[in-house]
Design an enzyme around this catalytic site. Structure first.
Site, PDB file in Angstrom:
ATOM      1  N   HIS A 171       5.947   5.357 -14.376  1.00 54.41           N
ATOM      2  CA  HIS A 171       5.484   4.687 -13.511  1.00 54.41           C
ATOM      3  C   HIS A 171       3.905   4.551 -13.586  1.00 54.41           C
ATOM      4  O   HIS A 171       3.198   3.678 -13.302  1.00 54.41           O
ATOM      5  CB  HIS A 171       5.963   4.776 -12.180  1.00 54.41           C
ATOM      6  CG  HIS A 171       5.465   3.891 -11.308  1.00 54.41           C
ATOM      7  ND1 HIS A 171       5.786   2.635 -11.112  1.00 54.41           N
ATOM      8  CD2 HIS A 171       4.722   4.274 -10.045  1.00 54.41           C
ATOM      9  CE1 HIS A 171       5.112   1.969 -10.103  1.00 54.41           C
ATOM     10  NE2 HIS A 171       4.583   3.072  -9.390  1.00 54.41           N
TER      11      HIS A 171
ATOM     12  N   ASP B 196      10.092   3.731 -16.268  1.00 50.00           N
ATOM     13  CA  ASP B 196       9.593   3.674 -14.930  1.00 50.00           C
ATOM     14  C   ASP B 196      10.603   3.583 -13.644  1.00 50.00           C
ATOM     15  O   ASP B 196      11.611   2.675 -13.991  1.00 50.00           O
ATOM     16  CB  ASP B 196       8.662   2.399 -14.610  1.00 50.00           C
ATOM     17  CG  ASP B 196       8.254   2.182 -13.193  1.00 50.00           C
ATOM     18  OD1 ASP B 196       8.685   2.914 -12.334  1.00 50.00           O
ATOM     19  OD2 ASP B 196       7.006   1.440 -13.260  1.00 50.00           O
TER      20      ASP B 196
ATOM     21  N   GLY C 167       1.258   1.390  -3.124  1.00 48.01           N
ATOM     22  CA  GLY C 167       1.625   1.751  -1.831  1.00 48.01           C
ATOM     23  C   GLY C 167       2.526   0.713  -1.431  1.00 48.01           C
ATOM     24  O   GLY C 167       3.580   0.802  -1.811  1.00 48.01           O
TER      25      GLY C 167
ATOM     26  N   SER D 240       1.881  -1.457  -9.463  1.00 52.02           N
ATOM     27  CA  SER D 240       3.167  -1.201  -8.533  1.00 52.02           C
ATOM     28  C   SER D 240       2.711  -2.103  -7.274  1.00 52.02           C
ATOM     29  O   SER D 240       2.819  -3.294  -7.737  1.00 52.02           O
ATOM     30  CB  SER D 240       2.666   0.350  -8.044  1.00 52.02           C
ATOM     31  OG  SER D 240       3.805   0.689  -7.437  1.00 52.02           O
ATOM     32  N   TRP D 241       2.710  -1.577  -6.167  1.00 52.33           N
ATOM     33  CA  TRP D 241       2.243  -2.595  -4.945  1.00 52.33           C
ATOM     34  C   TRP D 241       1.229  -3.508  -5.229  1.00 52.33           C
ATOM     35  O   TRP D 241       0.992  -4.607  -4.897  1.00 52.33           O
ATOM     36  CB  TRP D 241       2.145  -1.818  -3.670  1.00 52.33           C
ATOM     37  CG  TRP D 241       1.536  -2.666  -2.664  1.00 52.33           C
ATOM     38  CD1 TRP D 241       0.255  -2.707  -2.522  1.00 52.33           C
ATOM     39  CD2 TRP D 241       1.991  -3.769  -1.897  1.00 52.33           C
ATOM     40  NE1 TRP D 241      -0.074  -3.781  -1.344  1.00 52.33           N
ATOM     41  CE2 TRP D 241       0.931  -4.311  -1.189  1.00 52.33           C
ATOM     42  CE3 TRP D 241       3.326  -4.581  -2.062  1.00 52.33           C
ATOM     43  CZ2 TRP D 241       0.907  -5.540  -0.367  1.00 52.33           C
ATOM     44  CZ3 TRP D 241       3.638  -5.562  -1.053  1.00 52.33           C
ATOM     45  CH2 TRP D 241       2.301  -5.967  -0.244  1.00 52.33           C
TER      46      TRP D 241
END
Length: 380
Positions: free
Chosen positions: A357, A329, A106, A173-174
């Site tokens: 991703h 990605d 996120g 990711s985050w």
């Protein structure tokens, strides 16, 4: 054509073995120079391995590559971390196993039961939690007292609450951003890192995805995202969405959240995933996802410089680390993983040649499982 591999420091050589392939696969391989080797050699700081989802054996040792079966938590709870925020947490796997904490993406994405399946439940004590404002944590979609440094402190509070001396950290990711930040802040508490879909939250990364770069690949999805904003406000779509996601009108917030979330969900897989895209229609999920993501991007992750994570690599250079990155990605393009690899050649970079991703793409999921299997030997 399969590629054989022997590792020789500082050089990469590629040699075909002429065995018939059963599926597509490719790897950067090292091979010793000899009079019969006509391949050119060139110096490298550290190897990066390129894989497709079909690769299953490295250095002759079979590796588990499939997700573990679904499991349920053996306990869970709510941890109050401030006067405003409480966090949902859970534990699954082996209560006496090696602890690993899963950091979701996120920010604002929350955890899901499938996240438990990357880890061997007989070896790992698996800790999941929802970050501030996300998932089952409260208050929902709250931006107050919600910064990167608050989240780092929350991870420590959770570790102490669960009486865990140190743990492996896993994030994509985050989650990779937060894993790097936490590890740089508390390197003595981290036994190893598994990172996926690297996001260093630099301006060029945010601009690529939210200001038009990725539109070159997904122009159809981009127009839906862009067209919610009037032409006279398109100088910064991140700022324009920030205005709407913080509107006094809840329906305005929901409309902006659905559009923001749909854009990311439509681009997260190499091949479209309808189930993922449908998440954008869940107003509760999309509001937290969009509001919290946008809040962090507008505030540059609350870092003092654009290169904060790269500037502090020396603090974690000694930590055993695997980086898994999808070649295609679009959300967190490979340039970030490559920049991290160049700054941190000691970390093992795995490039998945047939993935985008999402951690749920087969090739990425397989490499994440392999990374955790290898980490068992290091921390066990």
């Amino acid at each position: 054509m399969k590629l054989g591999r022997i590792i020789i420091p500082r050089h990469i050589y590629i040699l075909p073995s002429f065995s018939l392939p059963t599926s597509t696969s490719s790897s950067i391989r090292s091979f010793p120079p000899s009079p019969n080797n006509l391949n050119l050699s060139f110096p490298v700081r550290r190897r990066a391995t390129i894989r497709s989802m079909s690769d299953s054996i490295e250095t002759g040792v079979p590796q588990r590559r499939s997700l573990y079966p679904p499991i349920e938590p053996y306990n869970n709870g709510i941890l109050k971390v401030s006067d405003t925020h409480t966090l949902y947490w859970e534990q699954s796997g082996n209560p006496d196993g090696h602890p690993v904490v899963f950091l979701h993406g996120g920010p604002g994405g929350g955890t899901s039961p499938n996240n438990r399946r990357f880890f061997d439940p007989e070896f790992y004590r698996i800790v999941l939690f929802d970050q501030r404002g996300a998932g089952k944590s409260t208050p929902h979609a709250c931006l107050e007292e919600n910064t990167t440094w608050d989240l780092v402190n929350d991870i420590e509070k959770l570790r102490e609450h669960l009486k865990i001396p140190e743990w492996q950290v896993f994030g994509g990711s985050w989650g990779s951003t937060l894993a790097l930040t936490y590890s740089q802040s508390h390197p003595d508490k981290v036994t190893g890192l598994v990172l996926r879909g690297i996001f260093l939250i630099r301006k060029k990364e945010v601009d690529w995805f939210y200001e038009g770069g990725a539109a070159a690949i997904y122009p159809d999805a981009w127009e839906e995202f862009r067209d919610l904003i009037p032409e006279n406000e398109r100088g910064s779509l991140v700022d324009a969405y920030h205005k709407r996601l913080n509107s006094d009108d809840l329906e305005t917030q929901y409309a902006a959240a659905r559009a923001w979330t749909k854009w990311e969900m439509m681009t997260a897989h190499l091949l479209p995933n309808d189930g993922n895209i449908q998440k954008a229609e869940d107003d509760k999920f999309s509001l937290a996802f969009a509001r919290i993501e946008n809040h962090y991007f507008v505030n540059k992750a609350f870092f003092t410089s654009d290169s904060h994570l790269l500037d502090n690599i020396d603090k974690i250079r000694h930590i055993k680390t695997t980086i898994v990155q999808g070649r295609y990605d679009v959300v967190c393009p490979m340039m970030s993983a490559w920049d991290l690899h160049k700054a941190w050649p000691e970390a093992d970079l795995k490039i998945v040649g047939d993935a985008g991703h999402s951690a749920n793409e087969p090739g990425i999921a397989a490499e994440l499982v392999v990374a955790n299997e290898k980490m068992k030997a290091f921390v066990g």
